[in-house]
Enzyme design. Sequence first.
Site, PDB file in Angstrom:
ATOM      1  N   SER A 243      -4.203 -39.932   1.051  1.00 41.07           N
ATOM      2  CA  SER A 243      -3.032 -39.091   0.882  1.00 41.07           C
ATOM      3  C   SER A 243      -2.418 -39.383  -0.482  1.00 41.07           C
ATOM      4  CB  SER A 243      -2.012 -39.370   1.997  1.00 41.07           C
ATOM      5  OG  SER A 243      -0.859 -38.567   1.872  1.00 41.07           O
ATOM      6  N   CYS A 244      -1.561 -38.466  -0.949  1.00 38.60           N
ATOM      7  CA  CYS A 244      -0.863 -38.673  -2.223  1.00 38.60           C
ATOM      8  C   CYS A 244       0.394 -37.810  -2.204  1.00 38.60           C
ATOM      9  CB  CYS A 244      -1.777 -38.340  -3.405  1.00 38.60           C
ATOM     10  SG  CYS A 244      -2.356 -36.622  -3.440  1.00 38.60           S
ATOM     11  N   GLY A 245       0.792 -37.261  -3.340  1.00 36.75           N
ATOM     12  CA  GLY A 245       1.961 -36.416  -3.376  1.00 36.75           C
ATOM     13  C   GLY A 245       1.709 -35.014  -2.856  1.00 36.75           C
TER      14      GLY A 245
END
Length: 285
Positions: A243-245
């Site tokens: 996951s990230c932004g």
Amino acid sequence: MISPVNNIVSAAWLHQQLSDAMLSASIVVLDASAFMPDVPRDPQQEFINIRIPTARFFDFNHQIAAPNTDLPHMLPSADLFTREVSKLGVNNTSHVVIYDSQGMFSAPRGWWMFKAMGHDNVSVLDGGLPAWLAAGYATQTGLPTVNTIGDFCAKYRSDWVIDADSLCQKLDDSHIQIIDARPTARFLATVKEPRVGLRSGHMPNAKSLPFGELLTDGHFLPVAKLKQKFDALSNNDQRLIFSCGSGVTACILALAAQVSGRDNVTVYDGSWTEWGANEKYPVVK
């Protein structure tokens, strides 16, 4: 172990392929440059200004993205992906090579999209356009002409993608490890999220691996060092969910994991833009 050659190629390798008429016929080069929302740059205009010869622009922010959603650049349907990628001249037999103008930032997103759509013959140019320019290789300007429509046909593979509700049910599953590509300060909630309205923090049981720790000057670290990074956070039997932004830099981690020999990788497409905005999903600070 997955051979890193299948996922990463050098500027010298790509130059050799494009210089050989026989070899270049099977290569489709795509520029998947994209920038953070607060960066005042136009990736498509920059592509027109300077690009690797024969490259086409892979616009995953707008053209090759799911319509009718408030979330940015979500993975489109197989039908939409098939239609738009075929317009770029991609065939089922094409070796797709993707690069970006920052070295190693948004190109892995294109790589992951092709993987999720069933196309394994896809690579990322290590070092991207900067590596190509540093080597002194020729470039082109202007919009390219695509003379033929490709016969590409997407075959969606659900194991490469996970949605928020499915991920929420797996937070305590020891068979998976969620790894967050955002900077440490955002993971620890010591700074606010850049997107307005998002909670700060991280998912329960997630671990932090900022994507920049895998790179040096726009190139991946050596395979052995990449392996150390993932071994420190997970074991070989776990499914890695990244996951990230907003689902871009998570793909850098997914690519690096594959390069280091991990073949059970998944990207949470909505990432923190979705998770951080919805109170029903738990957040740890």
